[in-house]
Design a protein around this motif. Sequence first.
Motif, PDB file in Angstrom:
ATOM      1  N   UNK A  44     -15.926  20.287  28.187  1.00 59.26           N
ATOM      2  CA  UNK A  44     -15.613  20.661  29.548  1.00 59.26           C
ATOM      3  C   UNK A  44     -15.811  22.311  29.542  1.00 59.26           C
ATOM      4  N   UNK A  45     -15.891  22.808  28.588  1.00 62.17           N
ATOM      5  CA  UNK A  45     -15.894  24.472  28.525  1.00 62.17           C
ATOM      6  C   UNK A  45     -17.419  25.078  28.878  1.00 62.17           C
ATOM      7  N   UNK A  46     -18.437  24.177  28.392  1.00 61.14           N
ATOM      8  CA  UNK A  46     -19.681  24.465  28.975  1.00 61.14           C
ATOM      9  C   UNK A  46     -19.959  24.114  30.527  1.00 61.14           C
ATOM     10  N   UNK A  47     -20.819  24.861  31.078  1.00 63.10           N
ATOM     11  CA  UNK A  47     -20.984  24.485  32.595  1.00 63.10           C
ATOM     12  C   UNK A  47     -21.992  23.386  32.726  1.00 63.10           C
ATOM     13  N   UNK A  48     -22.284  22.933  33.887  1.00 59.30           N
ATOM     14  CA  UNK A  48     -23.179  21.718  33.825  1.00 59.30           C
ATOM     15  C   UNK A  48     -24.532  22.328  33.470  1.00 59.30           C
ATOM     16  N   UNK A  49     -25.012  23.575  33.769  1.00 59.16           N
ATOM     17  CA  UNK A  49     -26.309  23.776  33.526  1.00 59.16           C
ATOM     18  C   UNK A  49     -26.492  24.157  32.098  1.00 59.16           C
ATOM     19  N   UNK A  50     -25.269  24.644  31.056  1.00 57.56           N
ATOM     20  CA  UNK A  50     -25.449  24.641  29.859  1.00 57.56           C
ATOM     21  C   UNK A  50     -25.454  23.560  28.935  1.00 57.56           C
ATOM     22  N   UNK A  51     -24.843  22.146  29.606  1.00 60.60           N
ATOM     23  CA  UNK A  51     -24.911  20.844  28.997  1.00 60.60           C
ATOM     24  C   UNK A  51     -26.269  20.226  29.335  1.00 60.60           C
ATOM     25  N   UNK A  52     -26.698  20.587  30.330  1.00 56.94           N
ATOM     26  CA  UNK A  52     -28.255  19.955  30.690  1.00 56.94           C
ATOM     27  C   UNK A  52     -29.048  20.624  29.698  1.00 56.94           C
ATOM     28  N   UNK A  53     -28.897  22.078  29.576  1.00 58.00           N
ATOM     29  CA  UNK A  53     -29.918  22.925  28.602  1.00 58.00           C
ATOM     30  C   UNK A  53     -29.796  22.437  27.161  1.00 58.00           C
ATOM     31  N   UNK A  54     -28.423  22.171  26.786  1.00 61.93           N
ATOM     32  CA  UNK A  54     -28.198  21.566  25.599  1.00 61.93           C
ATOM     33  C   UNK A  54     -28.969  20.342  25.285  1.00 61.93           C
ATOM     34  N   UNK A  55     -29.076  19.166  26.289  1.00 63.25           N
ATOM     35  CA  UNK A  55     -29.330  18.072  26.160  1.00 63.25           C
ATOM     36  C   UNK A  55     -30.993  18.150  25.910  1.00 63.25           C
ATOM     37  N   UNK A  56     -31.490  19.081  26.971  1.00 62.66           N
ATOM     38  CA  UNK A  56     -33.026  19.374  26.708  1.00 62.66           C
ATOM     39  C   UNK A  56     -33.378  19.957  25.514  1.00 62.66           C
ATOM     40  N   UNK A  57     -32.631  20.712  25.096  1.00 60.19           N
ATOM     41  CA  UNK A  57     -33.085  21.499  23.541  1.00 60.19           C
ATOM     42  C   UNK A  57     -32.941  20.350  22.663  1.00 60.19           C
ATOM     43  N   UNK A  58     -32.029  19.420  22.761  1.00 57.42           N
ATOM     44  CA  UNK A  58     -31.857  18.337  21.584  1.00 57.42           C
ATOM     45  C   UNK A  58     -32.937  17.378  21.475  1.00 57.42           C
ATOM     46  N   UNK A  59     -33.715  17.365  22.847  1.00 57.31           N
ATOM     47  CA  UNK A  59     -34.846  16.363  22.725  1.00 57.31           C
ATOM     48  C   UNK A  59     -34.511  15.121  23.570  1.00 57.31           C
ATOM     49  N   UNK A  60     -33.559  15.120  24.275  1.00 54.11           N
ATOM     50  CA  UNK A  60     -33.356  14.015  25.106  1.00 54.11           C
ATOM     51  C   UNK A  60     -33.804  14.134  26.402  1.00 54.11           C
ATOM     52  N   UNK A  61     -34.092  13.297  27.238  1.00 58.03           N
ATOM     53  CA  UNK A  61     -34.549  13.232  28.535  1.00 58.03           C
ATOM     54  C   UNK A  61     -33.722  12.551  29.596  1.00 58.03           C
ATOM     55  N   UNK A  62     -32.633  12.115  29.250  1.00 55.66           N
ATOM     56  CA  UNK A  62     -31.710  11.404  30.195  1.00 55.66           C
ATOM     57  C   UNK A  62     -30.178  11.648  29.919  1.00 55.66           C
ATOM     58  N   UNK A  63     -29.287  11.906  30.956  1.00 51.71           N
ATOM     59  CA  UNK A  63     -28.041  11.813  30.780  1.00 51.71           C
ATOM     60  C   UNK A  63     -27.325  10.743  31.528  1.00 51.71           C
ATOM     61  N   UNK A  64     -26.168  10.646  31.178  1.00 52.26           N
ATOM     62  CA  UNK A  64     -25.333   9.676  32.109  1.00 52.26           C
ATOM     63  C   UNK A  64     -24.176  10.403  32.630  1.00 52.26           C
ATOM     64  N   UNK A  65     -23.987  10.340  33.664  1.00 53.71           N
ATOM     65  CA  UNK A  65     -22.669  11.260  34.408  1.00 53.71           C
ATOM     66  C   UNK A  65     -21.500  10.584  34.509  1.00 53.71           C
TER      67      UNK A  65
END
Length: 173
Positions: free
Chosen positions: A48-69
């Motif tokens: 929760x300390x990361x912003x939504x933008x930071x979380x999405x960027x982390x997901x993309x940088x890790x090579x994932x293409x999808x998230x669950x909200x």
Amino acid sequence: MNRRQFSRAIAGAALGAAVLPSPSTLRAEEGQPSLPFKLSVMIWTLGGKLSLQQRLETVAQAGYHSVELTGDFLKWSPEDFRKFDSLKRSLGVGIDATGGFNGGVGDPERRDDLLAQLKYLVTYCDRLQCWTFIILSGNRIPTLTVRQQHNACPEPLKRMGDIAAQQNVTVLL
């Protein structure tokens, strides 16, 4: 879980991390077939300390293409939806599934409320570009036996299935 079981679990996780390829290496090369399944990250697990933008960027940088909200989107303004949509498009990240339910199917007192919640959540499908919902069995209810909670699950799931079929959405337990 005792110390021995914990140690085995940690050793297994370490071995898996060392042996299994990372999501970024699982991407299909040009002209090669892709995986027959999608991998996604439940976004709240990134903290929760990361912003939504930071979380999405982390997901993309890790090579994932999808998230669950989770149900965070229930509090978003129209502008929040526009920003989120723009960000996920720029990062090439989609939404596989979302939660947003308050309660679980194991609580017979919440049955009608859960059905109403599903009908309400369906109204967000187009905005999120997501038509799959995650429902949980719920917390242990001290006033019910385990058997009573287990027996309470099929009926709301059947009724949710009826709603899901009518609305062309998927509900996952």
